[in-house]
Write a protein that holds these residues in place. Structure first.
Motif, PDB file in Angstrom:
ATOM      1  N   ASP A   1       0.823  -1.204   0.000  1.00  0.00           N
ATOM      2  CA  ASP A   1       0.000   0.000   0.000  1.00  0.00           C
ATOM      3  C   ASP A   1       0.865   1.266   0.000  1.00  0.00           C
ATOM      4  O   ASP A   1       0.399   2.341   0.362  1.00  0.00           O
ATOM      5  CB  ASP A   1      -0.965   0.003   1.182  1.00  0.00           C
ATOM      6  CG  ASP A   1      -0.252  -0.040   2.526  1.00  0.00           C
ATOM      7  OD1 ASP A   1       0.995  -0.151   2.545  1.00  0.00           O
ATOM      8  OD2 ASP A   1      -0.941   0.035   3.556  1.00  0.00           O
ATOM      9  N   ALA A   2       2.122   1.128  -0.436  1.00  0.00           N
ATOM     10  CA  ALA A   2       3.034   2.274  -0.469  1.00  0.00           C
ATOM     11  C   ALA A   2       2.518   3.337  -1.438  1.00  0.00           C
ATOM     12  O   ALA A   2       2.146   3.023  -2.570  1.00  0.00           O
ATOM     13  CB  ALA A   2       4.436   1.830  -0.882  1.00  0.00           C
ATOM     14  N   SER A   3       2.502   4.564  -0.978  1.00  0.00           N
ATOM     15  CA  SER A   3       2.079   5.677  -1.840  1.00  0.00           C
ATOM     16  C   SER A   3       3.192   5.982  -2.840  1.00  0.00           C
ATOM     17  O   SER A   3       4.350   5.576  -2.664  1.00  0.00           O
ATOM     18  CB  SER A   3       1.802   6.917  -0.991  1.00  0.00           C
ATOM     19  OG  SER A   3       3.024   7.413  -0.457  1.00  0.00           O
ATOM     20  N   ASP A   4       2.854   6.739  -3.871  1.00  0.00           N
ATOM     21  CA  ASP A   4       3.863   7.149  -4.839  1.00  0.00           C
ATOM     22  C   ASP A   4       4.955   7.971  -4.165  1.00  0.00           C
ATOM     23  O   ASP A   4       6.129   7.845  -4.495  1.00  0.00           O
ATOM     24  CB  ASP A   4       3.234   7.934  -5.994  1.00  0.00           C
ATOM     25  CG  ASP A   4       2.420   7.030  -6.914  1.00  0.00           C
ATOM     26  OD1 ASP A   4       2.648   5.804  -6.913  1.00  0.00           O
ATOM     27  OD2 ASP A   4       1.561   7.559  -7.645  1.00  0.00           O
ATOM     28  N   ASP A   5       4.572   8.818  -3.218  1.00  0.00           N
ATOM     29  CA  ASP A   5       5.568   9.602  -2.482  1.00  0.00           C
ATOM     30  C   ASP A   5       6.537   8.693  -1.737  1.00  0.00           C
ATOM     31  O   ASP A   5       7.739   8.953  -1.690  1.00  0.00           O
ATOM     32  CB  ASP A   5       4.896  10.560  -1.497  1.00  0.00           C
ATOM     33  CG  ASP A   5       4.207  11.730  -2.189  1.00  0.00           C
ATOM     34  OD1 ASP A   5       4.531  12.014  -3.364  1.00  0.00           O
ATOM     35  OD2 ASP A   5       3.333  12.364  -1.552  1.00  0.00           O
ATOM     36  N   ALA A   6       6.015   7.619  -1.142  1.00  0.00           N
ATOM     37  CA  ALA A   6       6.874   6.673  -0.422  1.00  0.00           C
ATOM     38  C   ALA A   6       7.813   5.948  -1.383  1.00  0.00           C
ATOM     39  O   ALA A   6       8.977   5.700  -1.058  1.00  0.00           O
ATOM     40  CB  ALA A   6       6.024   5.668   0.352  1.00  0.00           C
ATOM     41  N   VAL A   7       7.311   5.606  -2.566  1.00  0.00           N
ATOM     42  CA  VAL A   7       8.142   4.928  -3.572  1.00  0.00           C
ATOM     43  C   VAL A   7       9.285   5.851  -4.003  1.00  0.00           C
ATOM     44  O   VAL A   7      10.451   5.431  -4.075  1.00  0.00           O
ATOM     45  CB  VAL A   7       7.287   4.496  -4.793  1.00  0.00           C
ATOM     46  CG1 VAL A   7       8.168   4.004  -5.934  1.00  0.00           C
ATOM     47  CG2 VAL A   7       6.289   3.421  -4.374  1.00  0.00           C
ATOM     48  N   ILE A   8       8.970   7.102  -4.266  1.00  0.00           N
ATOM     49  CA  ILE A   8       9.999   8.057  -4.688  1.00  0.00           C
ATOM     50  C   ILE A   8      11.001   8.290  -3.556  1.00  0.00           C
ATOM     51  O   ILE A   8      12.218   8.333  -3.790  1.00  0.00           O
ATOM     52  CB  ILE A   8       9.352   9.373  -5.154  1.00  0.00           C
ATOM     53  CG1 ILE A   8       8.558   9.124  -6.456  1.00  0.00           C
ATOM     54  CG2 ILE A   8      10.412  10.454  -5.377  1.00  0.00           C
ATOM     55  CD1 ILE A   8       7.657  10.274  -6.872  1.00  0.00           C
ATOM     56  N   ALA A   9      10.508   8.394  -2.329  1.00  0.00           N
ATOM     57  CA  ALA A   9      11.404   8.585  -1.183  1.00  0.00           C
ATOM     58  C   ALA A   9      12.329   7.387  -1.005  1.00  0.00           C
ATOM     59  O   ALA A   9      13.522   7.548  -0.734  1.00  0.00           O
ATOM     60  CB  ALA A   9      10.596   8.832   0.090  1.00  0.00           C
ATOM     61  N   ALA A  10      11.798   6.181  -1.184  1.00  0.00           N
ATOM     62  CA  ALA A  10      12.626   4.972  -1.062  1.00  0.00           C
ATOM     63  C   ALA A  10      13.693   4.937  -2.160  1.00  0.00           C
ATOM     64  O   ALA A  10      14.855   4.583  -1.901  1.00  0.00           O
ATOM     65  CB  ALA A  10      11.751   3.727  -1.124  1.00  0.00           C
ATOM     66  N   ALA A  11      13.309   5.309  -3.374  1.00  0.00           N
ATOM     67  CA  ALA A  11      14.267   5.326  -4.484  1.00  0.00           C
ATOM     68  C   ALA A  11      15.366   6.353  -4.225  1.00  0.00           C
ATOM     69  O   ALA A  11      16.551   6.086  -4.451  1.00  0.00           O
ATOM     70  CB  ALA A  11      13.545   5.641  -5.783  1.00  0.00           C
ATOM     71  N   ARG A  12      14.969   7.525  -3.725  1.00  0.00           N
ATOM     72  CA  ARG A  12      15.942   8.576  -3.415  1.00  0.00           C
ATOM     73  C   ARG A  12      16.922   8.091  -2.347  1.00  0.00           C
ATOM     74  O   ARG A  12      18.135   8.272  -2.471  1.00  0.00           O
ATOM     75  CB  ARG A  12      15.208   9.828  -2.949  1.00  0.00           C
ATOM     76  CG  ARG A  12      16.120  11.017  -2.718  1.00  0.00           C
ATOM     77  CD  ARG A  12      15.377  12.241  -2.186  1.00  0.00           C
ATOM     78  NE  ARG A  12      14.211  12.574  -2.989  1.00  0.00           N
ATOM     79  CZ  ARG A  12      12.946  12.535  -2.539  1.00  0.00           C
ATOM     80  NH1 ARG A  12      12.683  12.182  -1.294  1.00  0.00           N
ATOM     81  NH2 ARG A  12      11.946  12.868  -3.315  1.00  0.00           N
ATOM     82  N   ARG A  13      16.379   7.450  -1.323  1.00  0.00           N
ATOM     83  CA  ARG A  13      17.240   6.965  -0.230  1.00  0.00           C
ATOM     84  C   ARG A  13      18.200   5.889  -0.725  1.00  0.00           C
ATOM     85  O   ARG A  13      19.393   5.902  -0.400  1.00  0.00           O
ATOM     86  CB  ARG A  13      16.369   6.421   0.897  1.00  0.00           C
ATOM     87  CG  ARG A  13      17.132   6.019   2.119  1.00  0.00           C
ATOM     88  CD  ARG A  13      16.199   5.659   3.245  1.00  0.00           C
ATOM     89  NE  ARG A  13      16.945   5.287   4.424  1.00  0.00           N
ATOM     90  CZ  ARG A  13      16.385   4.867   5.538  1.00  0.00           C
ATOM     91  NH1 ARG A  13      15.069   4.809   5.638  1.00  0.00           N
ATOM     92  NH2 ARG A  13      17.119   4.536   6.559  1.00  0.00           N
ATOM     93  N   ALA A  14      17.685   4.953  -1.532  1.00  0.00           N
ATOM     94  CA  ALA A  14      18.544   3.898  -2.079  1.00  0.00           C
ATOM     95  C   ALA A  14      19.642   4.490  -2.961  1.00  0.00           C
ATOM     96  O   ALA A  14      20.812   4.087  -2.878  1.00  0.00           O
ATOM     97  CB  ALA A  14      17.709   2.901  -2.874  1.00  0.00           C
ATOM     98  N   ALA A  15      19.277   5.470  -3.789  1.00  0.00           N
ATOM     99  CA  ALA A  15      20.269   6.101  -4.669  1.00  0.00           C
ATOM    100  C   ALA A  15      21.341   6.808  -3.846  1.00  0.00           C
ATOM    101  O   ALA A  15      22.537   6.730  -4.172  1.00  0.00           O
ATOM    102  CB  ALA A  15      19.578   7.082  -5.613  1.00  0.00           C
TER     103      ALA A  15
END
Length: 197
Positions: free
Chosen positions: A167-181
């Motif tokens: 149920d991850a929001s798009d904002d959470a997906v982008i935040a996770a990608a940013r953190r991983a990068a």
């Protein structure tokens, strides 16, 4: 200021992508897209001659964005920090609509292959060139660090896939990608990957 035609074209892309994702590409008609926009089908044809043209235009936009980032990188003085800055610029360029595009293309690989005649889309070519250029900035260039750099650039794609069935929001997906990068690029710039087994 952008003209009304450019706004209509952009709105058509957004509506089409939403409908393609919600009800499927094949099940969506140009008439439905036009109706959602509140315009007639002939007006939509002025901008796009069919559904494939809409999808192609979305691919072209991402290709343009990858090429613009590559041009920006080439204008900057080379430094390891440029690597991190470029990766984050790419990841942070994603919006909810662009995530929807990733999901749609992942769900429709045959459509993508047909639209690109089996060739890599421009966005993929641009990102590969970007990775090659940024690879020259790596403090330690090995097969492992080159792969990690490419993983950092593709962290948004990985985050979209990892978030499927959650149920991850798009904002959470982008935040996770940013953190991983950030984690991967920090690791690359610290040169710590060679110390690992």
């Amino acid at each position: 200021m952008r003209g009304r035609g450019a706004r209509t074209r952009e709105a058509a892309q957004q509506v089409a992508l939403r409908l393609f994702t919600e009800q499927g590409y094949e099940a969506t008609s140009l008439r439905q897209i036009a109706d959602e926009l509140g315009i007639n089908k002939a007006s939509l044809y002025y901008h796009f001659d069919g559904k494939e043209a809409i999808v192609r235009s979305l691919l072209e936009q991402r290709g343009d964005e990858a090429e613009e980032l590559l041009a920006w990188v080439r204008e900057q003085p080379p430094s390891p920090q440029l690597l991190a800055d470029a990766v984050l610029r790419w990841v942070e360029s994603f919006t909810a609509e662009k995530l929807q595009g990733i999901r749609f293309l992942a769900a429709n690989p045959r459509l993508l292959a047909g639209l690109t005649d089996g060739e890599e889309p421009r966005v993929g070519v641009g990102l590969s060139q970007l990775a090659d250029d940024l690879g020259e900035l790596l403090p330690e260039r090995t097969a492992e660090t080159v792969v990690l750099l490419r993983m950092a650039l593709l962290s948004i794609n990985a985050a979209v896939q990892a978030a499927a069935s959650t149920d991850a929001s798009d904002d959470a997906v982008i935040a996770a990608a940013r953190r991983a990068a950030r984690i991967v690029t920090s690791d690359l710039l610290a040169g710590t990957t060679a110390d690992r087994p």
